[in-house]
Motif scaffolding. Structure first.
Motif, PDB file in Angstrom:
ATOM      1  N   UNK A  27      -3.693   4.858 -16.072  1.00 43.40           N
ATOM      2  CA  UNK A  27      -4.378   3.814 -15.293  1.00 43.40           C
ATOM      3  C   UNK A  27      -3.718   3.665 -13.925  1.00 43.40           C
ATOM      4  N   UNK A  28      -2.392   3.700 -13.904  1.00 45.59           N
ATOM      5  CA  UNK A  28      -1.683   3.640 -12.613  1.00 45.59           C
ATOM      6  C   UNK A  28      -2.094   4.796 -11.711  1.00 45.59           C
ATOM      7  N   UNK A  29      -2.198   5.967 -12.307  1.00 47.50           N
ATOM      8  CA  UNK A  29      -2.629   7.146 -11.541  1.00 47.50           C
ATOM      9  C   UNK A  29      -4.053   6.947 -11.014  1.00 47.50           C
ATOM     10  N   UNK A  30      -4.911   6.416 -11.863  1.00 46.78           N
ATOM     11  CA  UNK A  30      -6.308   6.150 -11.450  1.00 46.78           C
ATOM     12  C   UNK A  30      -6.329   5.201 -10.261  1.00 46.78           C
ATOM     13  N   UNK A  31      -5.470   4.202 -10.280  1.00 47.23           N
ATOM     14  CA  UNK A  31      -5.482   3.182  -9.232  1.00 47.23           C
ATOM     15  C   UNK A  31      -5.011   3.719  -7.876  1.00 47.23           C
TER      16      UNK A  31
ATOM     17  N   UNK B 287      -6.661  -4.266  -4.343  1.00 48.69           N
ATOM     18  CA  UNK B 287      -5.663  -4.837  -5.242  1.00 48.69           C
ATOM     19  C   UNK B 287      -6.106  -4.753  -6.699  1.00 48.69           C
ATOM     20  N   UNK B 288      -5.126  -4.554  -7.548  1.00 48.72           N
ATOM     21  CA  UNK B 288      -5.375  -4.322  -8.970  1.00 48.72           C
ATOM     22  C   UNK B 288      -6.202  -5.441  -9.619  1.00 48.72           C
ATOM     23  N   UNK B 289      -5.915  -6.676  -9.285  1.00 53.93           N
ATOM     24  CA  UNK B 289      -6.613  -7.790  -9.940  1.00 53.93           C
ATOM     25  C   UNK B 289      -7.745  -8.365  -9.093  1.00 53.93           C
ATOM     26  N   UNK B 290      -8.116  -7.648  -8.028  1.00 56.84           N
ATOM     27  CA  UNK B 290      -9.248  -8.109  -7.215  1.00 56.84           C
ATOM     28  C   UNK B 290     -10.537  -8.033  -8.031  1.00 56.84           C
ATOM     29  N   UNK B 291     -11.311  -9.115  -7.993  1.00 58.82           N
ATOM     30  CA  UNK B 291     -12.605  -9.118  -8.679  1.00 58.82           C
ATOM     31  C   UNK B 291     -13.639  -8.493  -7.743  1.00 58.82           C
TER      32      UNK B 291
ATOM     33  N   UNK C 139     -15.876 -10.181 -15.464  1.00 56.00           N
ATOM     34  CA  UNK C 139     -15.240 -10.047 -14.151  1.00 56.00           C
ATOM     35  C   UNK C 139     -14.732  -8.616 -13.987  1.00 56.00           C
ATOM     36  N   UNK C 140     -15.365  -7.899 -13.086  1.00 57.91           N
ATOM     37  CA  UNK C 140     -15.016  -6.493 -12.861  1.00 57.91           C
ATOM     38  C   UNK C 140     -13.854  -6.417 -11.891  1.00 57.91           C
ATOM     39  N   UNK C 141     -12.639  -6.450 -12.429  1.00 55.63           N
ATOM     40  CA  UNK C 141     -11.477  -6.252 -11.571  1.00 55.63           C
ATOM     41  C   UNK C 141     -11.287  -4.756 -11.339  1.00 55.63           C
ATOM     42  N   UNK C 142     -10.561  -4.452 -10.291  1.00 59.02           N
ATOM     43  CA  UNK C 142     -10.264  -3.045 -10.013  1.00 59.02           C
ATOM     44  C   UNK C 142      -9.547  -2.435 -11.217  1.00 59.02           C
ATOM     45  N   UNK C 143      -8.668  -3.193 -11.846  1.00 62.38           N
ATOM     46  CA  UNK C 143      -7.927  -2.681 -12.998  1.00 62.38           C
ATOM     47  C   UNK C 143      -8.847  -2.343 -14.165  1.00 62.38           C
ATOM     48  N   UNK C 144      -9.783  -3.240 -14.485  1.00 60.49           N
ATOM     49  CA  UNK C 144     -10.676  -2.986 -15.625  1.00 60.49           C
ATOM     50  C   UNK C 144     -11.595  -1.793 -15.343  1.00 60.49           C
ATOM     51  N   UNK C 145     -12.027  -1.672 -14.086  1.00 61.62           N
ATOM     52  CA  UNK C 145     -12.844  -0.507 -13.727  1.00 61.62           C
ATOM     53  C   UNK C 145     -12.023   0.768 -13.933  1.00 61.62           C
ATOM     54  N   UNK C 146     -10.757   0.715 -13.513  1.00 60.34           N
ATOM     55  CA  UNK C 146      -9.892   1.887 -13.628  1.00 60.34           C
ATOM     56  C   UNK C 146      -9.632   2.245 -15.095  1.00 60.34           C
TER      57      UNK C 146
END
Lengths: 95, 437
Positions: B122-126, B132-136, B146-153
């Motif tokens: 996931x870190x590599x994907x980001x 930002x990781x927790x940006x909605x 809530x589609x955060x960048x992290x959940x998408x990744x």
């Protein structure tokens, strides 16, 4: 020795989990009320609401039935109309 | 709504309805549950079933106990980082299988094996985005997740994507969350809508997307298309909460739901690319999202003239689109025909001087269906017909009606390899386009 893999949970939190609200207080009786019959435009839902209206009229008599044609994914103005014009509402989706 | 309300719903759709109430923050909303789906039974049976729940309906509107157990506590943190899950096995392979089994048991997958979304992956994907990781990025229907960048990744990793695909997924989330895109309808319908992604601009070639033969699938030549399309399916599940049999109520389902992603074949396109037609610079990269309700092959390997090709296209439009012709405006369902045109067909048309606009106008004027079909199809739900179109019920049976209300309801994307085989995709909305940054 067991092997363990650690993974991140893929499921997003829903807005509704963070913003909960309570139901409107119930009314004492349907008698004398303006009652909204809100249909989402799917087949059969209108028939169900018409029957509900018929049963309410026969049981409570002095009610005012307001038929409201909505849609799948009801527009806010339709819901605003229901809230403004009705004292209670009954919905039917057809599903 | 602020007033006492109850809804009638069938047993089959009760879980869907309760989940819907919960995602709107009202988990104790009362339902009067009837045995059968109303669309599948006749009027007399509907009335009988309503009689059976009538006391429950009145009680739901008048009982003081309704809603008293509502939990209105809210979380202070709107978004929390993804929690870690651990899976054990005798070896890594068994751990992998255990993770997949449990993820699928929870409904978190598409049925195919999932790549474990380990922190490192996931870190590599980001690294594929500066956001930002927790940006909605968006709130996705039907579950309003809530589609955060992290959940998408995380979901992108599970689908087999690489970091350079992430910006496309982020922009796609923004596109499908646009108010004009009926994501809730597409995900929850008893019909089987997929969501088609069309990528334009330099990014397509840069990341190895296939715009030629077998662009839609299958196989290795389309591996990037497949991974991105699959990631969007997982995002719709795990972020949009469009879980089958819970909120996705498709009657039969369709492989369209597994993911549809292509790049436009800009090199073989004799006209301006789709994103340029929509006002973007040719060097911009964009993703366009389309609903995909059904698809019809338009095969014409024999015509050498535009007249022949256009005749073939014209004959493929059927009454499906009439389902939305003249629909009441508030339904927000507008029939659209997305034409995935093969380069050979496009070449013949352009060679004879046709532009995309004149092709659309020709189809609008010639793809017509007798009013008799309209009357037969719509007489059972005339309340859904816009007042402006009620005249059609009194029209002569042989009067020819258009299948859509405007030439703008045809979209043309050139894609595929050589041979005169195009694809017609019918839909309930127009495309939404976003730049990939």
């Amino acid at each position: 020795m067991p092997e363990v893999i650690e993974v991140l949970n893929p499921v997003a939190v829903a807005e509704g989990e963070l913003n909960k609200f309570s139901l409107a207080s119930r009314t004492k009786s349907l008698s004398g009320k303006k009652i909204g019959l809100l249909w989402n435009a799917k087949r059969g839902g209108d028939v169900a609401l018409a029957k509900v209206g018929e049963l309410i009229e026969s049981q409570f008599g002095n009610v005012q039935l307001i038929r409201i044609d909505g849609s799948i994914g009801c527009k806010p103005e339709v819901l605003d109309f229901a809230k403004k014009e009705c004292e209670v509402a009954i919905g039917s989706t057809g599903d | 709504m602020g007033i006492p309300t109850v809804a009638i719903v069938s047993k089959r759709f009760a879980e869907d309805a309760k989940k819907s109430a919960a995602i709107f923050g009202c988990s104790s909303f009362p339902f009067a549950i009837v045995p059968d789906v109303l669309t599948g039974i006749g009027p007399e049976e509907i009335k009988s079933q309503v009689e059976g729940v009538f006391d429950l309906i009145t009680e739901s509107l008048t009982s003081r106990s309704i809603g008293q157990d509502t939990d209105t506590s809210t979380s202070k943190a709107r978004v929390q980082p993804a929690i870690m899950e651990k899976f054990e096995g005798a070896d890594l392979l068994e751990s992998f299988h255990n993770m997949n089994k449990i993820f699928l048991d929870r409904g978190w997958g598409d049925g195919f094996p999932l790549i474990p979304p380990m922190v490192k992956a996931v870190d590599q994907m980001l690294t594929g985005t500066s956001r930002k990781r927790q940006e909605v990025v968006a709130v996705l229907a039907p579950g309003n997740g809530l589609a955060t960048v992290e959940k998408i990744a995380i979901n992108a990793v599970m689908a087999g994507c690489s970091s350079e695909h992430l910006p496309i997924l982020i922009s796609t989330c923004e596109a499908i969350a646009a108010p004009e895109f009926p994501l809730r309808n597409l995900c929850m319908s008893t019909s089987a809508f997929g969501i088609l992604l069309v990528v334009n601009g330099p990014i397509a070639k840069k990341i190895g997307m296939n715009s030629g033969q077998c662009a839609m699938v299958p196989g290795a030549p389309s591996r990037v298309n497949v991974a991105i399309g699959r990631a969007m399916r997982l995002i719709l599940l795990n972020i949009g909460h469009a879980y089958p049999q819970v909120m996705d109520m498709s009657t039969i389902g369709s492989p369209r739901k597994n993911g549809m992603c292509i790049a436009e074949n800009e090199e073989a396109n004799p006209w301006e690319p789709f994103h340029v037609e929509k006002g973007y610079d040719s060097q911009a990269s964009t993703v366009s999202v389309f609903g995909a309700g059904s698809d019809i092959t338009v095969a014409d390997l024999y015509s050498y003239t535009s007249e022949g090709v256009l005749n073939t296209f014209t004959g493929r439009f059927n009454a499906d689109l009439l389902h939305f012709l003249g629909a009441r405006k508030e339904l927000r369902l507008v029939g659209h025909a997305h034409i995935l045109m093969s380069p050979d067909h496009a070449k013949i048309l352009a060679g004879d001087g046709w532009s995309k606009e004149t092709v659309k106008t020709h189809l609008f004027e010639n793809a017509r269906i007798p009013a008799k079909r309209f009357k037969e199809q719509r007489k059972h739900n005339a309340r859904l017909v816009d007042p402006e179109w009620m005249w059609a019920f009194d029209a002569a049976d042989d009067l020819l009606l258009p299948v859509v209300e405007s030439p703008d309801q045809f979209d043309i994307v050139v894609v595929g390899g050589e041979a005169g085989i195009s694809l017609l995709i019918l839909d309930i909305c127009g495309p939404v386009i976003r730049e990939i940054k």
